[in-house]
Design a protein around this motif. Structure first.
Motif, mmCIF file in Angstrom:
data_model
loop_
_atom_site.group_PDB
_atom_site.id
_atom_site.type_symbol
_atom_site.label_atom_id
_atom_site.label_comp_id
_atom_site.label_asym_id
_atom_site.label_seq_id
_atom_site.Cartn_x
_atom_site.Cartn_y
_atom_site.Cartn_z
ATOM 1 N N GLU A 31 14.344 -19.755 47.303
ATOM 2 C CA GLU A 31 14.368 -19.385 45.882
ATOM 3 C C GLU A 31 12.992 -19.561 45.248
ATOM 4 O O GLU A 31 12.188 -20.386 45.683
ATOM 5 N N THR A 32 12.726 -18.768 44.208
ATOM 6 C CA THR A 32 11.523 -18.948 43.399
ATOM 7 C C THR A 32 11.934 -19.384 42.005
ATOM 8 O O THR A 32 12.673 -18.681 41.319
ATOM 9 N N LEU A 33 11.460 -20.558 41.609
ATOM 10 C CA LEU A 33 11.712 -21.081 40.267
ATOM 11 C C LEU A 33 10.427 -20.961 39.461
ATOM 12 O O LEU A 33 9.415 -21.567 39.797
ATOM 13 N N GLY A 34 10.453 -20.149 38.408
ATOM 14 C CA GLY A 34 9.290 -19.994 37.548
ATOM 15 C C GLY A 34 9.274 -21.064 36.464
ATOM 16 O O GLY A 34 10.305 -21.365 35.876
ATOM 17 N N LEU A 46 3.721 -31.362 36.103
ATOM 18 C CA LEU A 46 5.010 -31.347 36.803
ATOM 19 C C LEU A 46 4.823 -30.937 38.254
ATOM 20 O O LEU A 46 5.372 -31.572 39.164
ATOM 21 N N GLY A 47 4.037 -29.881 38.501
ATOM 22 C CA GLY A 47 3.803 -29.428 39.866
ATOM 23 C C GLY A 47 3.137 -30.494 40.722
ATOM 24 O O GLY A 47 3.531 -30.718 41.875
ATOM 25 N N LYS A 48 2.151 -31.181 40.162
ATOM 26 C CA LYS A 48 1.446 -32.218 40.918
ATOM 27 C C LYS A 48 2.332 -33.431 41.164
ATOM 28 O O LYS A 48 2.198 -34.117 42.187
ATOM 29 N N ALA A 49 3.248 -33.710 40.232
ATOM 30 C CA ALA A 49 4.182 -34.813 40.431
ATOM 31 C C ALA A 49 5.180 -34.483 41.544
ATOM 32 O O ALA A 49 5.578 -35.359 42.318
ATOM 33 N N ILE A 50 5.588 -33.210 41.636
ATOM 34 C CA ILE A 50 6.539 -32.803 42.672
ATOM 35 C C ILE A 50 5.971 -33.055 44.058
ATOM 36 O O ILE A 50 6.675 -33.536 44.957
ATOM 37 N N VAL A 166 4.235 -25.192 45.945
ATOM 38 C CA VAL A 166 4.073 -25.223 44.500
ATOM 39 C C VAL A 166 2.829 -24.403 44.163
ATOM 40 O O VAL A 166 1.724 -24.733 44.595
ATOM 41 N N LEU A 167 3.020 -23.330 43.414
ATOM 42 C CA LEU A 167 1.951 -22.402 43.073
ATOM 43 C C LEU A 167 1.550 -22.629 41.619
ATOM 44 O O LEU A 167 2.294 -22.280 40.703
ATOM 45 N N ASP A 168 0.380 -23.224 41.406
ATOM 46 C CA ASP A 168 -0.072 -23.557 40.057
ATOM 47 C C ASP A 168 -0.949 -22.434 39.514
ATOM 48 O O ASP A 168 -2.144 -22.369 39.789
ATOM 49 N N GLU A 169 -0.353 -21.538 38.740
ATOM 50 C CA GLU A 169 -1.050 -20.387 38.155
ATOM 51 C C GLU A 169 -1.936 -19.688 39.186
ATOM 52 O O GLU A 169 -3.155 -19.566 39.002
ATOM 53 N N PRO A 170 -1.367 -19.206 40.286
ATOM 54 C CA PRO A 170 -2.183 -18.690 41.392
ATOM 55 C C PRO A 170 -2.886 -17.377 41.111
ATOM 56 O O PRO A 170 -3.764 -16.983 41.876
ATOM 57 N N GLY A 194 10.852 -17.612 54.905
ATOM 58 C CA GLY A 194 11.932 -18.327 54.221
ATOM 59 C C GLY A 194 11.430 -19.406 53.283
ATOM 60 O O GLY A 194 12.029 -20.475 53.161
ATOM 61 N N LEU A 195 10.333 -19.138 52.580
ATOM 62 C CA LEU A 195 9.698 -20.140 51.718
ATOM 63 C C LEU A 195 10.441 -20.291 50.388
ATOM 64 O O LEU A 195 11.054 -19.354 49.892
ATOM 65 N N SER A 196 10.344 -21.479 49.822
ATOM 66 C CA SER A 196 10.780 -21.727 48.446
ATOM 67 C C SER A 196 9.529 -21.926 47.605
ATOM 68 O O SER A 196 8.590 -22.599 48.037
ATOM 69 N N TYR A 197 9.512 -21.339 46.409
ATOM 70 C CA TYR A 197 8.350 -21.435 45.529
ATOM 71 C C TYR A 197 8.718 -22.100 44.205
ATOM 72 O O TYR A 197 9.785 -21.829 43.639
ATOM 73 N N VAL A 198 7.828 -22.966 43.720
ATOM 74 C CA VAL A 198 7.799 -23.336 42.314
ATOM 75 C C VAL A 198 6.581 -22.629 41.747
ATOM 76 O O VAL A 198 5.444 -22.961 42.096
ATOM 77 N N PHE A 199 6.808 -21.619 40.908
ATOM 78 C CA PHE A 199 5.735 -20.737 40.446
ATOM 79 C C PHE A 199 5.415 -21.069 38.994
ATOM 80 O O PHE A 199 6.196 -20.787 38.086
ATOM 81 N N ILE A 200 4.250 -21.683 38.778
ATOM 82 C CA ILE A 200 3.837 -22.136 37.452
ATOM 83 C C ILE A 200 2.903 -21.093 36.839
ATOM 84 O O ILE A 200 1.936 -20.662 37.472
#
Length: 327
Positions: A31-34, A46-50, A166-170, A194-200
């Motif tokens: 899943e990708t969570l924006g 938040l991304g760096k804490a994850i 975790v993608l920080d404003e890529p 099959g990657l999961s993304y946290v997209f910031i």
């Protein structure tokens, strides 16, 4: 994630900057969570804490059910194969003194995977997969464009075959045409591995293109969370509506009614006692929000929103308040 504020001769703690405050999220495999919001709302923190680049002040981070929050760096090292981070500015996140081959191979060296020959073969394969030629392996980051440097960052993040990135404003530092190339590459890699993304990001149009679900952040808190289509077609929170109204329409003849937000974003050092967004707007119901539980409630299946009298329509607020009081 609270950062202590210190002052005086003895640098005694005088307060805290509540960069991330009371957030709870889950992420499914593939899943990708924006994560969207204005600059300074706590997205990158938040991304760096994850990924434990910051040690959270309280709460926990669980990867595949395993709590990594209090692990030492020695305990955490083998688990870092499961999650990686890609940073906003490729020029700053790539060591200018290392060749591209050394940069991409560094995670393999740290994890003691393979030998020099197998690592080089894997690096060449990764560079090819992200659209760079084999000749890039012996060159340095300054020899590449912004989009190419971001591809190098993607290759480095993929080196350990992680499950979560975790993608920080890529793509925020890239030209629009290059943005689409990088986003399409990320989608291809997600399907392939099959990657999961946290997209910031702060660009809602970009988030809509890539995300399955979207969480809207304001002053260190999540104010609305739903699948991407619901967020854009049926937003409930006033802040979400303001962000969506600010998305430019690629039609010079189109006329938009834009609501210009007044006031200033409150300080995370001294946040308001009630609704942070209501305080910013000087909303007439702000006093009512002081002391209320403004945590998220599931107002519709899969659609969560803060039960905030300053930010919801009356009908939605009554429904949200009933749900909040029954919890």
């Amino acid at each position: 994630m609270h950062f202590p504020l210190r002052g005086g001769i003895f640098l005694t703690k005088s307060g805290a900057c509540k960069a991330v405050d009371g957030i709870s999220l889950s992420l499914k495999k593939g899943e990708t969570l924006g994560i969207v919001g204005e600059s300074g709302c706590g997205k990158s923190t938040l991304g760096k804490a994850i990924v434990r680049l910051y040690e959270p002040t309280a709460g926990k981070v669980a990867i595949n059910g395993q709590d990594i929050t209090k692990m030492s760096q020695r305990q955490l090292r083998p688990l870092r194969r499961q999650f990686q981070m890609m940073f906003q500015d490729p020029a700053e996140s790539l060591n200018p003194r290392m060749s591209v081959g050394e940069i991409v191979a560094e995670p393999l060296v740290i994890q003691n995977i393979g030998n020099a020959q197998s690592r080089r073969e894997q690096v060449l394969s990764l560079l090819n997969r992200v659209g760079l030629s084999e000749s890039a392996v012996d060159r340095f980051p300054f020899e590449f464009s912004g989009g190419q440097r971001q591809r190098i960052g993607i290759a480095r993040a993929l080196a350990l075959k992680p499950e979560l990135i975790v993608l920080d404003e890529p793509v925020s530092a890239l030209d629009v045409s290059v943005q689409s190339q990088v986003l399409n590459l990320l989608l291809e890699l997600q399907e392939e591995f099959g990657l999961s993304y946290v997209f910031i990001a702060h660009d809602l149009a970009v988030v809509k293109h890539i995300s399955d679900r979207v969480a809207v952040m304001y002053l260190g808190k999540i104010v609305e969370l739903a699948d991407a289509d619901t967020i854009y077609k049926n937003p409930k929170h006033a802040y979400t509506k303001a962000l969506i109204a600010a998305i430019p329409v690629p039609d010079p003849a189109a006329r938009q009614q834009r609501e210009v937000l007044g006031g200033d974003v409150p300080s995370p050092i001294n946040p308001p006692a009630g609704s942070a967004f209501g305080h910013r707007l000087n909303h007439p119901r702000y006093e009512e929000s002081i002391g209320l539980d403004l945590s998220l409630v599931e107002i519709e299946p899969g659609h969560w929103v803060a039960a905030d009298p300053c930010c919801l329509e009356d009908e939605d607020y009554q429904r949200a308040r009933q749900l909040a009081d029954s919890q």
